[in-house]
Design an enzyme around this catalytic site. Structure first.
Site, PDB file in Angstrom:
ATOM      1  CG  ASP A  49      -1.805   1.172   1.341  1.00 26.53           C
ATOM      2  OD1 ASP A  49      -2.315   1.598   0.297  1.00 26.53           O
ATOM      3  OD2 ASP A  49      -1.990   1.687   2.452  1.00 26.53           O
ATOM      4  CD  GLU A  51     -12.614  16.952   5.342  1.00 29.39           C
ATOM      5  OE1 GLU A  51     -13.498  16.567   6.107  1.00 29.39           O
ATOM      6  OE2 GLU A  51     -12.772  17.883   4.537  1.00 29.39           O
ATOM      7  CG  PHE A  64     -15.676  12.328  -0.474  1.00 34.33           C
ATOM      8  CD1 PHE A  64     -14.868  12.581  -1.569  1.00 34.33           C
ATOM      9  CD2 PHE A  64     -15.539  11.120   0.196  1.00 34.33           C
ATOM     10  CE1 PHE A  64     -13.938  11.649  -1.975  1.00 34.33           C
ATOM     11  CE2 PHE A  64     -14.612  10.190  -0.203  1.00 34.33           C
ATOM     12  CZ  PHE A  64     -13.803  10.457  -1.291  1.00 34.33           C
ATOM     13  CE  LYS A 124     -12.694  19.666   1.828  1.00 42.66           C
ATOM     14  NZ  LYS A 124     -12.053  19.817   3.136  1.00 42.66           N
ATOM     15  NE  ARG A 172      -2.848  12.924   0.469  1.00 43.68           N
ATOM     16  CZ  ARG A 172      -3.379  11.704   0.359  1.00 43.68           C
ATOM     17  NH1 ARG A 172      -2.647  10.710  -0.102  1.00 43.68           N
ATOM     18  NH2 ARG A 172      -4.626  11.470   0.707  1.00 43.68           N
ATOM     19  N   GLY A 183      -5.014   3.318  -3.622  1.00 48.89           N
ATOM     20  CA  GLY A 183      -6.261   3.948  -4.031  1.00 48.89           C
ATOM     21  C   GLY A 183      -6.078   5.381  -4.482  1.00 48.89           C
ATOM     22  CG  ASP A 184      -3.375   8.459  -2.914  1.00 50.19           C
ATOM     23  OD1 ASP A 184      -4.523   8.751  -2.540  1.00 50.19           O
ATOM     24  OD2 ASP A 184      -2.359   8.727  -2.262  1.00 50.19           O
ATOM     25  CG  ASN A 227      -7.378   0.305   2.211  1.00 44.07           C
ATOM     26  OD1 ASN A 227      -6.745   0.277   3.263  1.00 44.07           O
ATOM     27  ND2 ASN A 227      -6.997   1.033   1.193  1.00 44.07           N
TER      28      ASN A 227
END
Length: 1177
Positions: A393, A492, A533, A556, A590, A671-672, A804
Site C-alpha cells: 500500500d 481534512e 463526498f 473542494k 497531494r 487507491g490514490d 482496505n
C-alpha cells in the site's frame, strides 16, 4: 454450562424483525446472541482433537506403524520405540490446543456474561448478552459496548444523535456519529418504547461494515434505513448519556462476527516439498521392504528349509511365502526411522525460535510508537527468505499518513517554500501575535501569505474561509481557546488547521449552523446543505448563508473533476493554477482545487426542492442525489489550490533500493490518483530516471488495454534487442534485459484482470522492475496478488496498514501489517507486524534469509543422519537371513533421534548463520539462493540421502570386515553380535557428530554444549544400559551385561571406528575444499573478504544517508485523493449537534562474483541473455 447453538436462518434474501415480539421473531430461527469461538468442550476435546491430529498424514503413518508393532509375529522392535515419540508429539500438540481453547472459552464467557439492560414487558431488566434476542430493545449507557447490531431508535442527545468509537471494528479511534430515524427519535421513554411495534425489513447477515440496506415499517409508513442508523456490535458508546436500540442481528450474524471468518491456512514451499518427499520416502521404504521380503522368501526356500528339523517356523508361519509376507511388515517397522516423528517436532521448535528472534530484534523496535516487531505466526519464517514480489500500500505504509499544509495557489499566485527540512527553525512563522487561537504545532515558512491575509486581500480571505467551512470536521473546545479537531482523514485536519492559523478558525457547529472566528470576529453561518463526498464524485461542497443573507456554495475536490465545472471566465486563471498544480505534483504533493458559486434565493429554493425529493427516494437514492449535486456544482469560480505533503517514512528509499538489489520486485497498489502515486514512486526510488521507460496503461476498454500492453512489450523487446517485433505473451519475457516501470489505472486494471487478459497483464508487468497500480479497490489488490501466485509460482508478500489492505494481506503467501495511522485491522490480519516499512529489509534480508538457510541445513542434515542410521539395517538383512533382526538394540533405536542427535541439529537449526547480519544487508545478492530454492530441493535431498546411504555402507561393512576375522588376545573371536552392534552404533554417533560440526557455520556456547554433550550422553547412557545395576533390577530387559565396557576397551574396535569415521568424513572434506576453490558461492567470497578485512584491521560497514520526499523536474501531475468516508455530510445536515465533550547504499562489490546465480537463472530460463545496462537516453 450453557451451550450455544447457531440456528440457520430460513430466509436467505431478507430479514424481518418485529420490535418487542419474541414469539414472532422466533419463527425465523434467528441466531441467539451467544457467541462461541472455542472448538472443544470437556466431553469433545479428546476425540475431536485426536481426530484433527490424525488428519495429518505423518501422525496417521506413525499410528499405522504402532499398530504393526503390536502384532508379535511381525514386530522386531518393542512398541515403545514408536509410542513414546508419538505420544510426546500428540501430547504437546494437545496441550497447546487445549491452552488456546481455554483462553477462547474464557474470552467467550467473559463476553457472553456481560450485562445488558433489556426492555421486557415494559420495564428495563438486566440480562446477560447471551440471552439477548433479535427484536429486543436495549438501553445503552455512556462508555458501554454495543452488545448486538442495533437499529438506533432514540438518544439522550438532541436530534437522536449518538457518538461511537469503532476501534474493535476497524481500528479507528476517532469518534463517529450515528442518528436515529426522525420518527423514533422522540421515543426516549421506556413506556413509549414498550408500545413500539415497528417492523424492520432488511438485508440478510453479511460482512459489509459500511453498508446496510433496509426499511422501517410503522404506522402504515415506510422509512428508509442506512448504515448511519446502525450501531454495530463491538462499538463503544461515547459522549452520549444513553440511547435505545432494536436488535437486528445477534451473535454470529453480527457484522463483527461475520468479519472474523477463518484466515486461510498458509503453508511454506518447504512444507509442500516435504509432503512430496514423505511420499517418496514411503515409496522407498516399501521398495526396501519388498527387496528384503523377496530375499527372505528365497533364503527360507533355499537355506532355511535345511534347518526345519531343529529351527521350525513359528505358528502361524507354515511356508516361505507367508514368512516373506510377515518379513515385509517387519522391515517396514524397522526401516521407518528414515522419516522419524521427531522431525516434525524439531521443525516446530526451530520455527518457534526464529519467531522469538524477530520479536526480540531491538533494531526493529520503533521508539516513537513504542512498538516492537511481532511474528504473529510461527509457520512462515523460512518463506521470508524466498520472497520475489512485494505488494505494498502507499498511504501510511510508504508514507507517514501525517499531512502538512505545504503550499497553495491563490488567485494565480503560489505561496509556500517547501518543507521544514529546507529551513532553519527560526524561519518558521509565528502566528501567535496575529492569532491567539493558532495551533502552535502548525508549520509554514512563507510570510508573504500571512501579510496578504493581514491586509485583507479578498481572494486570500475567501480561500481560507472556504477551508474553514467546507468540511465535516468536528470541534471540541476543552477550554477557552483550546480547540481539538476530530477529522475523518488527516487531509481534512491539515486544511482546517491551516485556515485556523491564518485567521479563519472553525469553532463549532450545530445541525443548521457553523460558527467560525474570522480575523478575531465571531461569525455564524446557516448551513443549508452538505453535498457529501464519495469516490465517484471526488469532491464535496457546502451551501451556506452568511449573516448578510448571501447564499454561497463552496466546493473542494480533485482538480480533474473540479476544473471542468468552472465558469468559462476562469480560463486564464485556470491555466496558471494548472501550472502550479503541475509544480506541486512534481514535488509529490497531494493537491486539491477550491471554487465557489453564488446562488440566488430562487436558485436555492428550486434546487432544495429537487434535493429533498432525491433524499427521500426509496429506490436509486444515491444516483438521484448524485444527479442533484452535479446540477448545482456548475459554473463555479476558481479560488486556487492547496498542496499537502504526505511525508515518506524514514528509510523507505533505501529499503526499496536494497530489496531491488536482492531481486525482489516491489509493486505499489494504492487507491490514490495516478499522478500522486507516480510521484511517490519516484521519491522512494521505485521509479528512477535510469529506467529505460515507464509505461502508463490508461485504456478504458478491453481492446485499448490489450493494445497498450502489447505496445509496451514490443517497446521493451525493441530497447533490449535493438529491433522491434511482436512477441507472444508466453515467451517474450525471456528476451527482456532492461529496467522498465509500469503504471496502470484502476479502470484499466479491471479489464486487465479479466480471464482472457490475465496473461497479457502478467507477462508485461512481470517484465518490469517496478509496477504501480492506481485507484484500485481492496478486491483488486487481492486479485493482483492471486494473479502472480497463479502464473509466476513465486513467493509473494503483501504489506499494508489499513482495513482496505486486509484482503491483500490474507491473499499473499506472507502478510505484513504496519501499525500506523489507519487502525489495527491490517495488523490483526497479518502474519508479521511492525511499525515502519524500513524494517522490512531486516525481516527479509536478515531474519528471512537466516531462517531459510537454517531450515535447509537442518533438513539436509536430518535426512542424512537418519538414512545413515536406518540403511545399516538394510545391509544387515543380507547377512542375517533376512530375518528382520536389528543391528542396534531397541534402546539405541529409541534414543537416537530423541537424545543422541536431537539437540545438536536443533542448535544448528536455530543459531546457525553463514555471514553476519551486517553482511546480509551489505550484499543483498546473498538473498537470491532462497528465491531460486537452491539450498533445499529435490536435487539436494537426493544428495543428502546418497551421502547417508554411503555412510551406512561404510558403517556396516568396515566393522563387519574388520571384526569378522579379528580375535581377542586369548584367541576368542571378536565377531559376536553385541560387539558388532556397539562398534557400529558408536561409529555412527561419532560420524554424525563430526558431520554436524563440519556443517555448523556459526558456533555458540550452546552449539558446543549440545554437540559434545550429546556425544558424552551417548557413552554415559550406553555404559548405564550395560551395567550390572540395571541387570539386577530388570534381568529380562538388559541381557548383555558389561558388553559396552569390554568392547570399547579393545584397541581394534577404536581403530575400526577411526577408520570408518575417516572414510566417511574425508571425501566430504575433500569435496568441500575443491568446491570452495573452484566454484565458490557468494557467501564464501563474503566470508573470505571479511577475514581479509579483519586481518588488515579495516572496519567494514555502510552508511545510510537520510532521505525526504525528493523533488524532480517534469510535468507529472499530482492529484488529491480523499481519505475520509461518505455519509458525514448527510448526518450533519439531518440534525447533528456536533458536540464532542540518497540513497546511501554501500556499493555492491562486483568483484564478489555472483555468476553462479546468473548461471542458474539462465538454466531456469534458457533464452535469457546476459543482463544489459540500460542508459537513460
Amino acid at each position: 454450562m450453557q451451550f450455544c447453538v447457531k440456528k440457520q436462518n430460513k430466509t436467505k434474501t431478507e430479514r424481518k424483525v418485529k420490535a418487542n415480539d419474541r414469539e414472532y421473531n422466533e419463527k425465523f430461527q434467528y441466531a441467539s446472541n451467544c457467541i462461541m469461538t472455542s472448538k472443544y468442550n470437556v466431553l469433545t476435546f479428546l476425540p475431536v482433537n485426536l481426530f484433527e491430529q490424525f488428519q495429518e498424514v505423518a501422525n496417521t503413518y506413525f499410528l499405522f506403524l504402532l499398530i504393526l508393532q503390536l502384532i508379535p509375529q511381525i514386530s522386531s522392535l518393542s512398541w515403545f520405540t514408536t509410542i513414546v515419540p508419538l505420544a510426546l508429539v500428540l501430547s504437546i500438540t494437545a496441550v497447546k490446543d487445549a491452552t488456546d481453547d481455554y483462553f477462547r472459552h474464557k474470552s467467550d464467557n467473559q463476553v457472553n456474561n456481560r450485562q445488558s439492560r433489556v426492555l421486557i414487558r415494559g420495564s428495563l431488566q438486566n440480562e446477560k448478552w447471551m440471552n439477548v434476542r433479535v427484536g429486543d430493545i436495549i438501553k445503552l449507557e455512556n462508555n458501554q459496548f454495543v452488545s448486538a447490531d442495533l437499529l438506533l431508535l432514540s438518544s439522550s442527545e438532541p436530534h437522536g444523535l449518538c457518538y461511537i468509537e469503532t476501534a474493535e471494528l476497524d481500528g479507528e479511534t476517532n469518534m463517529k456519529v450515528r442518528q436515529s430515524v426522525s420518527v423514533t427519535a422522540e421515543l426516549g421513554d421506556p413506556n413509549n418504547l414498550a408500545t413500539f411495534d415497528g417492523e424492520v425489513v432488511c438485508e440478510p447477515p453479511n460482512n459489509k461494515l459500511d453498508r446496510f440496506c433496509g426499511a422501517l415499517c410503522w404506522r402504515d409508513k415506510k422509512y428508509p434505513l442506512t448504515n448511519q442508523n446502525m450501531l454495530l456490535r463491538g462499538c463503544v458508546l461515547r459522549n452520549t448519556e444513553a440511547c435505545y436500540g432494536l436488535v437486528i442481528f445477534a451473535g454470529p450474524d453480527t457484522k463483527l462476527m461475520q468479519n472474523s471468518g477463518r484466515t486461510k491456512f498458509k503453508r511454506t514451499s518447504i512444507d509442500r516439498l516435504m509432503n512430496t518427499l514423505v511420499l517418496w520416502i514411503f515409496g522407498f521404504l516399501v521398495c526396501m521392504g519388498v527387496i528384503l521380503a523377496v530375499g527372505n522368501a528365497v533364503w527360507e526356500k533355499e537355506v532355511g528349509s535345511l534347518f526345519q528339523s531343529y529351527l521350525p517356523w513359528e505358528p502361524p508361519v507354515d511356508n516361505f511365502l507367508f514368512s516373506s509376507f510377515l518379513s515385509f511388515w517387519s522391515y517396514v517397522i524397522i526401516l521407518n526411522t528414515v522419516m522419524p516423528i521427531s522431525l516434525y517436532v524439531s521443525v516446530e521448535v526451530i520455527r518457534l525460535g526464529h519467531s522469538y528472534f524477530i520479536n526480540w530484534d531491538r533494531q526493529m523496535f520503533c521508539s516513537q510508537r513504542n512498538t516492537a516487531a511481532e511474528a504473529r505466526t510461527t509457520t512462515l519464517n523460512e518463506e521470508l527468505g524466498q520472497v520475489e514480489y512485494i505488494f505494498s500500500d502507499k498511504t501510511g505504509t510508504l508514507t507517514q499518513n501525517i499531512m502538512s499544509f505545504n503550499k497553495c495557489s491563490i488567485n494565480g499566485q503560489t505561496y509556500g517554500t517547501g518543507n521544514e527540512q529546507e529551513h532553519l527553525p527560526a524561519d518558521r512563522l509565528d502566528f501567535t501575535p496575529f492569532n491567539s487561537l493558532a495551533d502552535p504545532d502548525f508549520s509554514f515558512y512563507d510570510d508573504k501569505l500571512l501579510e496578504l491575509v493581514k491586509v485583507g486581500d479578498p481572494h486570500a480571505q475567501e480561500f481560507f474561509r472556504l477551508l474553514s467551512l467546507c468540511h465535516t470536521v468536528m470541534s471540541e473546545e476543552k477550554s477557552e481557546g483550546e480547540l481539538v479537531y476530530k477529522a475523518q482523514s488527516p487531509d481534512e485536519g491539515a486544511l482546517v488547521t491551516a485556515a485556523r492559523n491564518f485567521g479563519f478558525v472553525f469553532r463549532s457547529r450545530t445541525p443548521g449552523t457553523i460558527t467560525t472566528t474570522e480575523m478575531g470576529r465571531t461569525v455564524t453561518y446557516s448551513l443549508l446543505a452538505i453535498l457529501d463526498f464519495n469516490n465517484i464524485r471526488k469532491r464535496m461542497s457546502v451551501i451556506v448563508r452568511n449573516p448578510e443573507g448571501r447564499i454561497r456554495l463552496y466546493c473542494k475536490g480533485a482538480d480533474t473533476v473540479l476544473l471542468e465545472r468552472l465558469h468559462p471566465s476562469n480560463q486564464e486563471l485556470m491555466a496558471v493554477t494548472s501550472d502550479h498544480l503541475n509544480e506541486y505534483g512534481a514535488d509529490g504533493l497531494r493537491t486539491l482545487a477550491l471554487a465557489f458559486r453564488d446562488l440566488s434565493e430562487e436558485e436555492w429554493e428550486v434546487w432544495s426542492e429537487s434535493h429533498q425529493f432525491a433524499d427521500k427516494a426509496t429506490d436509486c437514492r444515491e444516483d438521484r442525489l448524485a444527479a442533484a449535486y452535479d446540477k448545482i456544482e456548475q459554473d463555479m469560480m476558481l479560488l486556487g489550490a492547496t498542496a499537502i505533503e504526505d511525508k515518506l517514512q524514514e528509510g523507505v528509499p533505501e529499503t526499496i533500493a536494497l530489496l531491488s538489489l536482492a531481486n525482489i520486485k516491489v509493486w505499489v497498489l494504492t487507491g490514490d490518483k495516478q499522478e500522486t502515486a507516480v510521484n511517490i514512486g519516484y521519491s522512494c526510488k521505485m521509479l528512477t530516471d535510469d529506467m529505460g521507460e515507464v509505461f502508463i496503461i490508461g485504456g478504458h476498454t478491453v481492446q485499448s488495454v490489450r493494445q497498450e500492453l502489447r505496445r509496451a512489450r514490443e517497446r521493451m523487446v525493441e530497447m533490449s534487442r535493438g529491433s522491434s517485433f511482436p512477441s507472444p505473451p508466453s515467451s517474450f519475457m525471456d528476451s527482456i534485459s532492461g529496467e522498465f516501470g509500469l503504471v496502470i489505472n484502476g479502470h484499466s486494471l479491471a479489464h486487465a484482470l479479466e480471464a482472457d487478459m490475465e496473461l497479457e497483464f502478467v507477462s508485461t508487468a512481470c517484465a518490469c522492475k517496478a509496477v504501480i497500480c492506481c485507484r484500485v479497490t481492496p478486491l483488486q489488490k487481492a486479485q493482483v496478488v492471486e494473479l502472480i501466485k497463479k502464473y509466476r509460482k513465486a513467493v509473494t508478500l503483501a504489506v499494508g496498514d489499513g482495513a482496505n489492505d486486509v484482503s491483500m494481506i490474507k491473499s499473499a503467501h506472507i502478510g505484513v501489517g504496519i501499525s500506523g495511522q489507519e487502525g489495527i485491522q491490517a495488523v490483526l490480519a497479518s502474519d508479521y507486524s511492525f511499525a515502519q516499512f524500513r524494517f522490512l529489509q531486516r525481516l527479509l534480508l536478515v531474519h528471512g534469509r537466516w531462517s531459510y538457510l537454517r531450515m535447509c541445513r537442518f533438513l539436509c542434515y536430518f535426512f542424512y543422519k537418519n538414512f545413515a542410521f536406518t540403511m545399516v539395517h538394510f545391509w544387515f538383512g543380507f547377512f542375517c537371513g533376512f530375518s528382520a533382526q536389528t543391528v542396534y538394540d531397541q534402546y539405541f533405536i529409541t534414543l537416537y533421534n530423541i537424545v543422541y542427535t536431537s539437540l545438536p541439529v536443533l542448535a544448528m537449526g536455530i543459531f546457525d548463520q553463514d555471514v553476519p547480519e551486517q553482511r546480509s544487508l551489505e550484499y543483498p545478492k546473498l538473498y537470491e539462493p532462497g528465491q531460486l530454492n537452491l539450498l533445499f530441493n529435490k536435487k539436494e535431498f537426493f544428495i543428502c540421502i546418497a551421502q547417508g546411504i554411503y555412510t551406512s555402507v561404510v558403517l556396516f561393512f568396515v566393522p563387519y570386515a574388520v571384526l569378522s576375522n579379528s580375535t581377542q588376545s586369548n584367541g576368542v573371536p571378536l565377531a559376536d553380535y553385541q560387539t558388532f552392534a556397539v562398534t557400529t552404533a558408536t561409529a555412527l554417533v561419532i560420524v554424525v557428530s563430526v558431520q554436524i560440526a563440519l556443517d555448523t557455520g556459526f558456533w555458540t556456547v550452546i552449539n558446543h554444549v549440545f554437540v559434545w554433550g550429546s556425544l558424552g550422553s551417548y557413552f554415559t547412557i550406553m555404559f548405564a544400559l550395560h551395567s550390572q545395576t540395571l541387570f539386577r533390577i530388570f534381568p529380562n530387559q538388559f541381557h548383555f551385561v558389561g558388553c559396552a565396557q569390554s568392547t570399547l576397551l579393545k584397541p581394534v574396535v577404536w581403530l575400526t571406528i577411526a577408520l570408518a569415521t575417516a572414510i566417511c568424513v574425508v571425501p566430504v572434506l575433500a569435496f568441500r575444499f575443491l568446491k570452495l576453490d573452484l566454484k565458490p558461492q557468494l557467501s564464501d567470497t563474503v566470508r573470505y573478504t571479511q577475514l581479509v578485512l579483519q586481518k588488515r584491521r579495516k572496519p567494514a560497514g555502510r552508511s545510510l544517508g537520510g532521505s525526504r520526499l525528493g523533488t524532480r523536474g517534469g510535468s507529472r501531475r499530482s492529484g488529491y485523493a480523499f481519505a475520509h468516508q461518505e455519509g458525514f455530510g448527510e448526518l450533519i445536515t439531518s440534525g447533528k449537534n456536533m458536540r464532542l465533550s540518497s540513497l546511501g547504499l554501500a556499493s555492491f562489490a562486483s568483484r564478489h562474483s555472483s555468476s553462479w546465480i546468473e548461471t542458474l537463472r539462465r538454466k531456469k530460463n534458457p533464452h535469457t541473455p546476459p543482463r544489459l545496462k540500460v542508459c537513460n537516453i
